[in-house]
Motif scaffolding. Structure first.
Motif, short mmCIF file in Angstrom:
data_model
loop_
_atom_site.label_atom_id
_atom_site.label_comp_id
_atom_site.label_asym_id
_atom_site.label_seq_id
_atom_site.Cartn_x
_atom_site.Cartn_y
_atom_site.Cartn_z
N VAL A 131 -3.98 3.21 11.18
CA VAL A 131 -2.92 2.82 10.24
C VAL A 131 -2.85 3.83 9.09
O VAL A 131 -1.75 4.27 8.69
N LEU A 132 -3.99 4.24 8.55
CA LEU A 132 -4.00 5.21 7.46
C LEU A 132 -3.44 6.55 7.91
O LEU A 132 -2.71 7.21 7.16
N ALA A 133 -3.79 6.96 9.12
CA ALA A 133 -3.28 8.24 9.63
C ALA A 133 -1.76 8.21 9.78
O ALA A 133 -1.06 9.16 9.40
N ASP A 134 -1.23 7.12 10.31
CA ASP A 134 0.22 6.99 10.46
C ASP A 134 0.93 6.95 9.11
O ASP A 134 1.97 7.58 8.92
N MET A 135 0.34 6.20 8.15
CA MET A 135 0.96 6.12 6.83
C MET A 135 0.95 7.46 6.12
O MET A 135 1.96 7.87 5.53
N ARG A 136 -0.17 8.16 6.18
CA ARG A 136 -0.24 9.47 5.50
C ARG A 136 0.76 10.44 6.11
O ARG A 136 1.43 11.20 5.39
N ALA A 137 0.89 10.43 7.43
CA ALA A 137 1.85 11.32 8.09
C ALA A 137 3.27 11.00 7.66
O ALA A 137 4.09 11.90 7.41
N SER A 138 3.58 9.70 7.53
CA SER A 138 4.92 9.30 7.10
C SER A 138 5.20 9.74 5.67
O SER A 138 6.29 10.24 5.36
N HIS A 139 4.21 9.60 4.79
CA HIS A 139 4.42 9.98 3.39
C HIS A 139 4.49 11.49 3.23
O HIS A 139 5.24 11.99 2.38
N VAL A 140 3.73 12.22 4.00
CA VAL A 140 3.81 13.68 3.94
C VAL A 140 5.19 14.15 4.37
O VAL A 140 5.74 15.13 3.84
N ASN A 141 5.79 13.44 5.32
CA ASN A 141 7.11 13.80 5.82
C ASN A 141 8.24 13.25 4.95
O ASN A 141 9.42 13.41 5.29
N GLY A 142 7.90 12.60 3.84
CA GLY A 142 8.94 12.18 2.89
C GLY A 142 9.31 10.72 2.92
O GLY A 142 10.18 10.30 2.13
N GLY A 146 0.79 -1.22 0.00
CA GLY A 146 0.00 0.00 0.00
C GLY A 146 0.82 1.27 0.00
O GLY A 146 0.25 2.37 -0.05
N ALA A 147 2.16 1.16 0.03
CA ALA A 147 3.01 2.35 0.08
C ALA A 147 2.93 3.13 -1.23
O ALA A 147 2.88 4.37 -1.22
N CYS A 148 2.94 2.43 -2.35
CA CYS A 148 2.90 3.10 -3.64
C CYS A 148 1.60 3.87 -3.81
O CYS A 148 1.60 5.03 -4.25
N GLU A 149 0.46 3.25 -3.45
CA GLU A 149 -0.83 3.92 -3.59
C GLU A 149 -0.95 5.12 -2.67
O GLU A 149 -1.51 6.16 -3.05
N MET A 150 -0.43 5.00 -1.45
CA MET A 150 -0.51 6.14 -0.51
C MET A 150 0.35 7.30 -0.99
O MET A 150 -0.05 8.47 -0.88
N GLU A 151 1.52 7.02 -1.53
CA GLU A 151 2.36 8.09 -2.05
C GLU A 151 1.69 8.76 -3.24
O GLU A 151 1.76 10.00 -3.38
N CYS A 152 1.03 7.98 -4.09
CA CYS A 152 0.28 8.57 -5.21
C CYS A 152 -0.85 9.45 -4.70
O CYS A 152 -1.12 10.52 -5.26
N ALA A 153 -1.53 9.00 -3.65
CA ALA A 153 -2.63 9.79 -3.09
C ALA A 153 -2.14 11.13 -2.55
O ALA A 153 -2.78 12.17 -2.75
N VAL A 154 -1.00 11.12 -1.86
CA VAL A 154 -0.45 12.37 -1.31
C VAL A 154 -0.06 13.33 -2.44
O VAL A 154 -0.34 14.53 -2.38
N ARG A 155 0.53 12.80 -3.49
CA ARG A 155 0.95 13.66 -4.60
C ARG A 155 -0.26 14.16 -5.39
O ARG A 155 -0.24 15.30 -5.89
#
Length: 531
Positions: free
Chosen positions: A457-468, A407-416
């Motif tokens: 889990v989604l909140a933690d993942m989004r925070a990690s992706h926003v931080n790079g 799910g890392a690829c999809e979450m990074e796409c969502a943030v971008r």
């Protein structure tokens, strides 16, 4: 205008009933199978129209057995079938993302009004063009030394999502089989049909093995059960028996000597044929027809091995594995028509099998995986997992680009995509945000199937992706939360993921473009059971 008995649904009143009904049907199919995604996905017990039971979590296999009635849901089924044909994996992703995209679209249409489908589809088009373009992690070269890297990064996640807990054993078997059939001169060519499976009930998965050659699920007909190393083989498409005449005839016998001479002539002719085969160097005879008692007697006399295969498909596979040519005439083969393999009869799990193993490197074009398990359902599931693993290796040989999994690829796409939506002040920005939110369904479903709190889990993942941290994904084994997929060695093939998302987008937009459903009268015939 239309024949009596047809059904017609239209959106001419502007209420959007057809679109809403189509989206609801498609989303229901997606929701039903979303729980089967990931390593912790649930199995489905399917009873098809022939009352055959099947237990699996593979989306494509489930849709093949059930009968989807609604035409909009049928579009999603066709997308899944196309994904299975092209890549062999990613079918659950294609179906689930299409359903999630339609769910977000329905919310948008209720909020913005039914007249804005064009703006929604334009936003989806803008979002899809930016998808996966900048998320390439690395590239696996299609060389023999890269198969180990392929096993660790791509093959284990694919097999783990199908049969969790056995991915280490299965990945070793698949890699060993691929090394046998891969063309050493051109590593980008891998034919999945060259790797076949033999299912033998009993034992456990750890007792499965890979054979360089062919395995027939029956024993030999002779008392000699094993041949010398790389013995010569003759394959006959016809039976080893006396052939009948094309025209009917009558033989008049006046004395007992006439009858004895008649039988002796047939015996002499059959002995000449078997003797000629033995003198040519043949040690093993394989036939696709019957073996007469007289022929079997002379085969034993000249110390040959005889095997009968009733399936023409297996006969062709044996010829491919041994290099032999299936003959339609009964007689000694030429050296070009002979094959070679070490033939041995074995008992595996109480079942007699014949193994044609080719020990000469580079000559065998067939690899056989002998799968062991306690029940037929587990065996069938293992076979589907192996097929998906072989297709993953085939895709990696063609295109070795990989992205982070879990799910890392999809979450990074969502943030971008959320950042992209800020650059579009028009109505398309709402569709882009809905597209980005739909991508989060992968992480949410993986977390839910693993038993974690999906919201946290989604909140933690989004925070990690926003931080790079672009490799933050769902950790299904340890404490709930996000984890670096690079450390976990979880990757996905970029080609497979892009194909699944592309087919899902096309299926969803096709459903949105529909404003009328016209169903013709059913064809005549007996009623289905229960009607």
């Amino acid at each position: 205008m239309l024949k009596d008995g047809h059904e017609h649904f239209s959106d001419e009143d502007g209420g959007g009933a057809v679109v809403a009904r189509s989206i609801t049907a498609a989303c229901e199919l997606s929701r039903m199978l979303s729980s089967s995604m990931g390593p912790q996905g649930r199995n489905k017990l399917i009873v098809n129209h022939l009352e055959k039971l099947m237990v699996t979590s593979d989306c494509a296999s489930i849709l093949k057995e059930i009968e989807v009635e609604h035409p909009a849901a049928k579009l999603l089924e066709l997308a899944v079938q196309q994904q299975e044909t092209e890549c062999g994996d990613g079918t659950n992703l294609a179906l689930m993302f299409a359903g999630e995209l339609l769910t977000s679209t329905l919310d948008l249409m209720k909020t913005m009004g039914w007249r804005h489908k064009t703006d929604i589809m334009e936003g989806f088009h803008l979002a899809s063009t930016k998808l996966l373009n900048e998320l390439l992690v690395s590239n696996i070269d299609n060389t023999d030394g890269a198969l180990q890297e392929l096993k660790e990064k791509v093959l284990k996640p694919v097999l783990g999502s199908k049969h969790y807990g056995s991915e280490d054993i299965l990945s070793d078997l698949v890699i060993e089989a691929c090394q046998i059939v891969l063309n050493k001169k051109d590593m980008s060519v891998l034919n999945p049909s060259s790797i076949r499976t033999v299912k033998i009930m009993g034992g456990n998965v750890g007792q499965s093995a890979c054979v360089q050659g062919f395995v027939a699920q029956r024993g030999v007909e002779t008392t000699i059960k094993a041949s010398e190393k790389n013995a010569k083989i003759a394959v006959y498409a016809s039976g080893v028996e006396a052939s009948g005449t094309e025209a009917k005839g009558t033989v008049l016998m006046k004395t007992a000597d006439d009858l004895k001479n008649y039988n002796r002539t047939e015996e002499t002719k059959m002995e000449e044929i078997i003797q000629g085969i033995a003198e040519s160097g043949i040690k093993v005879i394989v036939t696709g027809g019957n073996i007469s008692d007289m022929a079997l007697h002379f085969i034993e006399k000249y110390k040959l091995i005889a095997l009968k295969l009733s399936s023409k498909w297996e006969l062709r596979r044996l010829c491919q594995a041994t290099g032999a040519t299936a003959l339609v005439r009964l007689g000694a083969p030429t050296p070009e028509e002979m094959g070679s393999a070490t033939t041995t009869q074995k008992i595996v799990g109480g079942r007699t099998v014949t193994v044609f193993e080719n020990d000469v490197d580079g000559t065998s074009k067939i690899a056989t995986l002998v799968l062991r398990a306690s029940t037929s359902s587990v065996l069938n599931d293992l076979e589907r997992a192996v097929e998906d693993g072989v297709h993953a290796v085939q895709m990696a040989c063609k295109d070795g680009r990989i992205v982070y999994g879990g799910g890392a690829c999809e979450m990074e796409c969502a943030v971008r995509l959320d950042r992209l939506a800020d650059q579009h002040p028009g109505l398309e920005q709402y569709a882009i945000r809905a597209f980005a939110k739909s991508l989060e369904c992968v992480s949410r479903t993986l977390a839910e199937n693993a038993g974690w709190d999906a919201v946290q889990v989604l909140a933690d993942m989004r925070a990690s992706h926003v931080n790079g941290q672009i490799d933050a994904g769902v950790d299904i084994e340890n404490d709930p939360g996000s984890k670096g997929m690079k450390d976990a060695n979880v990757y996905d093939l970029m080609y497979v993921k892009r194909s699944a998302l592309k087919l899902a987008i096309e299926a969803a937009t096709t459903v949105l473009k529909v404003d009328q459903i016209i169903m013709s009268k059913r064809a005549g015939g007996p009623k289905m059971p229960g009607q």
